[in-house]
Design an enzyme around this catalytic site. Sequence first.
Site, PDB file in Angstrom:
ATOM      1  N   ASP A  63       3.467  -2.476  -1.249  1.00  0.00           N
ATOM      2  CA  ASP A  63       4.747  -2.756  -0.575  1.00  0.00           C
ATOM      3  C   ASP A  63       5.404  -1.470  -0.088  1.00  0.00           C
ATOM      4  O   ASP A  63       5.633  -0.542  -0.864  1.00  0.00           O
ATOM      5  CB  ASP A  63       5.678  -3.516  -1.526  1.00  0.00           C
ATOM      6  CG  ASP A  63       5.107  -4.884  -1.870  1.00  0.00           C
ATOM      7  OD1 ASP A  63       4.858  -5.661  -0.941  1.00  0.00           O
ATOM      8  OD2 ASP A  63       4.883  -5.149  -3.067  1.00  0.00           O
ATOM      9  N   ASP A 111      -0.735   2.349  -2.627  1.00  0.00           N
ATOM     10  CA  ASP A 111       0.340   1.441  -3.019  1.00  0.00           C
ATOM     11  C   ASP A 111       0.368   0.314  -1.964  1.00  0.00           C
ATOM     12  O   ASP A 111      -0.254   0.437  -0.904  1.00  0.00           O
ATOM     13  CB  ASP A 111       1.666   2.218  -3.026  1.00  0.00           C
ATOM     14  CG  ASP A 111       2.871   1.315  -3.116  1.00  0.00           C
ATOM     15  OD1 ASP A 111       2.922   0.477  -4.024  1.00  0.00           O
ATOM     16  OD2 ASP A 111       3.772   1.443  -2.241  1.00  0.00           O
ATOM     17  N   THR A 155       2.669  -2.784  -7.998  1.00  0.00           N
ATOM     18  CA  THR A 155       3.512  -3.540  -8.915  1.00  0.00           C
ATOM     19  C   THR A 155       3.508  -5.021  -8.545  1.00  0.00           C
ATOM     20  O   THR A 155       3.868  -5.865  -9.360  1.00  0.00           O
ATOM     21  CB  THR A 155       4.951  -3.007  -8.765  1.00  0.00           C
ATOM     22  OG1 THR A 155       4.898  -1.598  -8.765  1.00  0.00           O
ATOM     23  CG2 THR A 155       5.843  -3.453  -9.862  1.00  0.00           C
TER      24      THR A 155
HETATM   25  C1  XBP Z   1       6.786  -3.328  -4.962  1.00  0.00           C
HETATM   26  C2  XBP Z   1       7.531  -4.155  -5.924  1.00  0.00           C
HETATM   27  C3  XBP Z   1       7.290  -5.594  -6.043  1.00  0.00           C
HETATM   28  C4  XBP Z   1       7.682  -6.458  -4.866  1.00  0.00           C
HETATM   29  C5  XBP Z   1       7.681  -7.905  -5.260  1.00  0.00           C
HETATM   30  O1  XBP Z   1       5.552  -2.973  -5.456  1.00  0.00           O
HETATM   31  O2  XBP Z   1       8.335  -3.627  -6.643  1.00  0.00           O
HETATM   32  O3  XBP Z   1       8.020  -6.045  -7.137  1.00  0.00           O
HETATM   33  O4  XBP Z   1       8.991  -6.154  -4.456  1.00  0.00           O
HETATM   34  O5  XBP Z   1       6.471  -8.284  -5.810  1.00  0.00           O
HETATM   35  P1  XBP Z   1       4.635  -1.734  -4.876  1.00  0.00           P
HETATM   36  P2  XBP Z   1       6.388  -9.301  -7.056  1.00  0.00           P
HETATM   37  O6  XBP Z   1       5.475  -0.823  -4.041  1.00  0.00           O
HETATM   38  O7  XBP Z   1       4.111  -1.062  -6.111  1.00  0.00           O
HETATM   39  O8  XBP Z   1       3.536  -2.382  -4.073  1.00  0.00           O
HETATM   40  O9  XBP Z   1       7.468 -10.304  -6.907  1.00  0.00           O
HETATM   41  O10 XBP Z   1       5.016  -9.895  -6.967  1.00  0.00           O
HETATM   42  O11 XBP Z   1       6.582  -8.471  -8.298  1.00  0.00           O
HETATM   43 MG    MG Z   2       5.810   0.743  -2.639  1.00  0.00          MG
END
Ligand code: XBP
Ligand code: MG
Length: 256
Positions: A12, A10, A124
């Site tokens: 973020d 993953d 995401t």
């Molecule tokens: C995390 C998310 C993302 C980010 C913002 O994704 O939910 O929406 O907060 O990114 P993950 P975008 O943990 O799956 O990496 O604005 O590009 O959607």
């Molecule tokens: Mg995440």
Amino acid sequence: MSTLSAVIFDVDGTLADTERDGHRVAFNMAFKKAGLDWDWSVEQYQDLLSVTGGKERMQEYMQQIHSPLLQSDQRVQMIQQLHADKNQYYADILAQSRISLRPGINRLINECHNKGITMAIATTTTMSNVDALLNNTLDLDYKECFDLIAAGDIVAAKKPAGDIYQYVIDHLNLNVDECVALEDSANGLMASKSVGLCTLITLNGYTRDHDFSAADMVVDQLGEPNMPCKVLHGIKPVQDYVDVSCLESLLEQANR
Ligand code: XBP
Ligand code: MG
């Protein structure tokens, strides 16, 4: 003996703590630029994070505040513009080196790369955000390390749906029982588990109270040789930090 063929990361919260001081700050800058008086606080953003995807999160917020903009014909266009601006501000923040990889991430990616283990991203977030993060933080060329980056709108349903993980498994022709997923949130865990992946969770400030009872292992961070990880659930790594041999043992236990 289970073979570890692939590690699926993953982004973020897992690779780096990007939400509080990255995406959130960038969202607020985009709102300001658009003349909106929206300002997401650190605390408020915790609840907003339950909706994955930046565009979906803004849509949910508009609903919460009963924004008259929700009725507007230009709503979709407006969200798209805000999102594009937010991602530009986010890239600027990363280019200023204001966010670094979490402990153990650079080390583990290097180890997987050296051992020829397949690596993929299942996120995401938008592709350009993955690029901004890894280009500015990883000590390797991420395009040479990762076999597949699956990001954002590439699938119809974002996490907690399992689509993005299924996409990775299908496109890399992987056996689910030969892979480990690294996640940081309940939505991410739901997604990885819905396709049957052995999952290691690293906690962060926004997710430490999530329900991770379905996880195979939960640690505070991956750890480094001079910084042991704290195991909240699962096997104790021989080295006091998570490395490939730890992931192999975890997979073996999960497949037993
Ligand atoms: C995390 C998310 C993302 C980010 C913002 O994704 O939910 O929406 O907060 O990114 P993950 P975008 O943990 O799956 O990496 O604005 O590009 O959607
Ligand atoms: Mg995440």
